[in-house]
Design a protein around this motif. Structure first.
Motif, mmCIF file in Angstrom:
data_model
loop_
_atom_site.group_PDB
_atom_site.id
_atom_site.type_symbol
_atom_site.label_atom_id
_atom_site.label_comp_id
_atom_site.label_asym_id
_atom_site.label_seq_id
_atom_site.Cartn_x
_atom_site.Cartn_y
_atom_site.Cartn_z
ATOM 1 N N GLN A 71 -5.568 -6.432 6.610
ATOM 2 C CA GLN A 71 -5.722 -4.986 6.789
ATOM 3 C C GLN A 71 -4.977 -4.508 8.025
ATOM 4 O O GLN A 71 -4.310 -3.463 8.009
ATOM 5 N N GLU A 109 -2.787 4.004 -3.084
ATOM 6 C CA GLU A 109 -2.955 2.765 -3.868
ATOM 7 C C GLU A 109 -2.751 1.579 -2.947
ATOM 8 O O GLU A 109 -1.884 1.600 -2.079
ATOM 9 N N GLN A 110 -3.567 0.567 -3.136
ATOM 10 C CA GLN A 110 -3.381 -0.696 -2.421
ATOM 11 C C GLN A 110 -3.521 -1.819 -3.431
ATOM 12 O O GLN A 110 -4.499 -1.856 -4.179
ATOM 13 N N GLN A 114 2.056 0.536 8.084
ATOM 14 C CA GLN A 114 1.831 1.946 7.765
ATOM 15 C C GLN A 114 2.170 2.827 8.964
ATOM 16 O O GLN A 114 2.812 3.878 8.813
ATOM 17 N N THR A 173 0.849 -1.186 0.000
ATOM 18 C CA THR A 173 0.000 0.000 0.000
ATOM 19 C C THR A 173 0.884 1.235 0.000
ATOM 20 O O THR A 173 1.970 1.234 0.586
ATOM 21 N N VAL A 211 -4.743 6.272 1.930
ATOM 22 C CA VAL A 211 -4.189 5.321 0.967
ATOM 23 C C VAL A 211 -4.294 5.874 -0.447
ATOM 24 O O VAL A 211 -5.365 6.278 -0.899
#
Length: 337
Positions: free
Chosen positions: A317, A107-108, A324, A97, A105
């Motif tokens: 996730q 892009e994932q 992240q 991601t 976000v």
């Protein structure tokens, strides 16, 4: 300031981190407000903000009302100035991601599994070409990690004993953090889904390479003296079998009846030693009914009043969110390499 400085670079990093954190948390500030909030002299704040504004890190969002003198500029942090990359390896696929400084976000996606450094390097290289503003890389691996060096990673022999942090910081000149998959997942759950601060959590996965857990005590991820914490495969639950052996086959599930007792014993062990608030399963490895069975079976070994809340969550996730979070920490402390 409470931070202890050892070098000018450390001092610089801490000041950048505190300015960025404050602006991201508060939305906007003037130089005077930042100086008062952070306890840093006005000239020092002015010097750092001037440099940050010149480099596009700050956005001028308005002028405060005048109290007789010049109207003070109000600044906000530009969340698009730096981007982060979080990427993790699995046997069947590689997930990643790209996110900005607010954690939004961009892009994932996922791609084929990478099983050696050359393939991982080519993948990261391609992502950096597309997103040249990436300023931190967080890499998750299904193995034990000692300050960036991967030292126990079954079925990934090409990454065994490789210092991925040093390798990629030298290669890309970008700050890198490397973390165990379950440690990242429990951190992601705590940061974005936990209901209280300073919680103690256990996050369990059957894993593609055998079971593992992320352990958090009072809001801190536990890595252990040799960074081997969470390798629950080795926990001896029966006279002749450890946890991995008790699970039998490698099916990615804890739903089968023959696994319920082993999982219940593991929960009882964690409860007696750590007494965590919450025990988390991956949502694709249990069902609501199997959680009820596990809870009932656990209460044979530990009084139910002392058992943690037993729940499930989206592991993938949580894993990405944990990486992240680590990447964001690197970004806001970044002074360039």
């Amino acid at each position: 300031m409470n931070d202890q400085f050892t070098t000018p670079k450390t001092m610089k990093s801490v000041i950048y981190r505190r300015i960025r954190s404050t602006l991201l948390e508060q939305g906007s500030s003037t130089k005077v407000e930042l100086s008062d909030t952070l306890g840093i002299s006005f000239p020092t704040i002015s010097k750092f903000l001037s440099k940050m504004e010149k480099e596009g890190e700050l956005l001028l969002v308005g002028l405060d009302q005048s109290s007789g003198g010049r109207r003070a500029k109000r600044f906000a942090y530009n969340p698009e100035h730096m981007l982060g990359l979080a990427i993790f390896l699995e046997r069947t696929e590689t997930n990643f991601t790209i996110f900005n400084c607010l954690g939004e976000v961009k892009e994932q996606s996922k791609t084929n599994s990478v099983d050696n450094i050359d393939r991982l390097t080519k993948l990261i290289d391609a992502i950096l070409v597309k997103y040249p503003k990436i300023s931190s890389i967080a890499i998750g691996v299904p193995g034990s990690v000692d300050n960036g060096r991967v030292f126990f990673i079954p079925d990934y022999e090409h990454f065994q004993d490789v210092d991925l942090k040093k390798y990629y910081e030298d290669y890309f000149s970008i700050p890198v953090v490397v973390e165990n998959d379950m440690n990242a997942a429990v951190l992601g759950y705590y940061k974005y889904k936990g209901s209280k601060e300073n919680q103690s959590l256990i996050y369990l996965s059957s894993g593609q390479n055998g079971p593992g857990s992320g352990i958090m005590i009072n809001g801190e991820v536990v890595r252990g003296s040799t960074f081997f914490s969470g390798e629950v495969s080795f926990v001896p639950l029966y006279d002749d079998r450890n946890f991995l052996q008790a699970l039998g086959n490698k099916s990615k599930s804890f739903r089968e009846d023959n696994k319920i007792d082993a999982v219940a014993r593991l929960i009882a062990s964690f409860t007696a030693i750590i007494n965590p608030h919450t025990f988390i399963f991956c949502s694709d490895e249990v069902t609501a009914s199997s959680i009820e069975e596990i809870t009932l079976s656990s209460s044979k070994y530990i009084p139910r009043a002392h058992l943690p809340e037993i729940t499930m969550s989206d592991w993938k996730q949580d894993y990405l969110l944990g990486l992240q979070s680590l990447g964001l920490g690197l970004m806001i402390s970044n002074t360039g390499m």
